[in-house]
Design an enzyme around this catalytic site. Structure first.
Site, PDB file in Angstrom:
ATOM      1  N   PRO A  33      -2.544  -0.470   2.771  1.00 62.85           N
ATOM      2  CA  PRO A  33      -2.282  -0.521   4.214  1.00 62.85           C
ATOM      3  C   PRO A  33      -2.013  -1.933   4.728  1.00 62.85           C
ATOM      4  O   PRO A  33      -2.753  -2.857   4.424  1.00 62.85           O
ATOM      5  CB  PRO A  33      -3.557   0.039   4.838  1.00 62.85           C
ATOM      6  CG  PRO A  33      -4.595  -0.061   3.786  1.00 62.85           C
ATOM      7  CD  PRO A  33      -3.917  -0.090   2.462  1.00 62.85           C
ATOM      8  N   GLU A  34      -0.947  -2.086   5.474  1.00 63.59           N
ATOM      9  CA  GLU A  34      -0.667  -3.296   6.238  1.00 63.59           C
ATOM     10  C   GLU A  34      -0.455  -2.821   7.678  1.00 63.59           C
ATOM     11  O   GLU A  34      -0.672  -1.654   7.983  1.00 63.59           O
ATOM     12  CB  GLU A  34       0.558  -4.023   5.680  1.00 63.59           C
ATOM     13  CG  GLU A  34       0.358  -4.458   4.215  1.00 63.59           C
ATOM     14  CD  GLU A  34       1.553  -5.223   3.655  1.00 63.59           C
ATOM     15  OE1 GLU A  34       2.264  -5.882   4.436  1.00 63.59           O
ATOM     16  OE2 GLU A  34       1.776  -5.162   2.442  1.00 63.59           O
ATOM     17  N   LYS A  74      -4.881  -5.476  10.721  1.00 69.24           N
ATOM     18  CA  LYS A  74      -5.141  -4.279   9.913  1.00 69.24           C
ATOM     19  C   LYS A  74      -6.440  -3.578  10.297  1.00 69.24           C
ATOM     20  O   LYS A  74      -6.894  -2.693   9.580  1.00 69.24           O
ATOM     21  CB  LYS A  74      -5.209  -4.678   8.430  1.00 69.24           C
ATOM     22  CG  LYS A  74      -3.981  -5.434   7.928  1.00 69.24           C
ATOM     23  CD  LYS A  74      -4.156  -5.785   6.458  1.00 69.24           C
ATOM     24  CE  LYS A  74      -3.209  -6.885   6.039  1.00 69.24           C
ATOM     25  NZ  LYS A  74      -3.423  -7.315   4.650  1.00 69.24           N
ATOM     26  N   ARG A  98      -0.419 -12.670  -6.442  1.00 72.30           N
ATOM     27  CA  ARG A  98       0.261 -11.421  -6.078  1.00 72.30           C
ATOM     28  C   ARG A  98       1.731 -11.520  -6.473  1.00 72.30           C
ATOM     29  O   ARG A  98       2.327 -12.595  -6.438  1.00 72.30           O
ATOM     30  CB  ARG A  98       0.176 -11.192  -4.553  1.00 72.30           C
ATOM     31  CG  ARG A  98      -1.223 -11.252  -3.970  1.00 72.30           C
ATOM     32  CD  ARG A  98      -2.099 -10.102  -4.414  1.00 72.30           C
ATOM     33  NE  ARG A  98      -1.543  -8.810  -4.063  1.00 72.30           N
ATOM     34  CZ  ARG A  98      -1.679  -8.220  -2.872  1.00 72.30           C
ATOM     35  NH1 ARG A  98      -2.365  -8.819  -1.925  1.00 72.30           N
ATOM     36  NH2 ARG A  98      -1.147  -7.042  -2.642  1.00 72.30           N
TER      37      ARG A  98
END
Ligand SMILES: [Zn+2]
Length: 267
Positions: free
Chosen positions: A2-3, A70, A257
């Site tokens: 989720p962003e 978020k 990442r």
């Protein structure tokens, strides 16, 4: 994962599913998702927090939902629930093997919090604490507030993901926004300041498109889920031709990442 767009879509869905409804009862399937404080880690479940959640929602109707970055805040007549989706959490009406709690509504429907990796959760708090906890430690919201100028020599992609500077962007949408803006993700933040308007527009356009895409369904699906479509121009597309210039999309590691980007048109 989720962003901002996924969390905002989740907020709208919670509103749509529960507005004007009353909760008949709440069912806890895994108490580890209910915690005392925002900073508590997974598996720090709290029976006192679960009792508080039960008091807040049973025979009550929700008042409002808010989002910052978020994080979500769900306001009830007697207090608030701070909601985190973590890495894999979602509020859903579909049965899931990973359900942690269920709200049984007065129309017979069930709204569920499902979270395979237990990094999300629910934290009960007071009407005074809720709005403070919602934005504590976070920069301006990436969707509702102007993008701040990011200083320093960190790569711009890494700076965009720093929630204390700007709240809501993660690995996927930061990379997509930079592709839209035509900016190399390795570019030092302070060197992007002359292209701030292009960056702000890239972020805005990326979030708008993602919200439109997600909003066409009743439920959120994460792109990492098995069988999910990938509507994104660069994310997880290493080796495929860039839709803008035809150069092959590349992948590199930044701050642990994967960053996907186009070496042809991101300068
Ligand atoms: Zn390109």
């Amino acid at each position: 994962m989720p962003e901002l767009p996924e969390v905002e879509t989740c907020r709208r869905a919670l509103d749509r599913w529960t507005r004007g409804r009353r909760v008949d009862r709440v069912e806890f399937l895994d108490g580890r998702s209910v915690r005392d404080r925002r900073e508590d880690r997974p598996s720090t479940g709290s029976e006192a927090a679960a009792r508080r959640v039960r008091e807040l929602v049973t025979r009550q109707s929700p008042v409002a939902t808010q989002r910052h970055g978020k994080r979500l805040l769900w306001t009830w007549p007697g207090g608030c629930l701070l909601l985190h989706l973590g890495m894999t959490g979602k509020w859903t009406r579909l049965p899931s093997p990973f359900e942690k709690l269920r709200l049984h509504l007065d129309d017979g429907s069930i709204v569920r919090f499902a979270d395979p990796r237990l990094l999300g959760g629910v934290v009960p708090c007071s009407h005074a604490e809720g709005p403070r906890w919602l934005s504590e430690g976070l920069g301006p919201d990436a969707w509702t507030e102007p993008l701040p100028r990011l200083s320093g020599s960190r790569p711009i992609k890494v700076a965009l993901m720093d929630q204390a500077r700007v709240a809501g962007l993660g690995n996927l949408h930061a990379a997509e926004a930079l592709w839209r803006a035509g900016i190399d993700p390795r570019c030092p933040s302070n060197e992007v300041s002359s292209r701030h308007d292009a960056l702000a527009e890239g972020v805005r356009e990326q979030l708008r498109l993602a919200l439109d895409e997600l909003g066409s369904n009743d439920e959120i699906t994460y792109v990492e889920e098995a069988g999910a479509a990938n509507p994104f121009p660069v994310y997880q597309r290493a080796g495929e031709p860039c839709g803008r210039c035809g150069t092959r999309i590349a992948r590199m590691m930044q701050a642990g990442r994967s960053t996907y980007w186009c070496p042809g048109c991101q300068r």
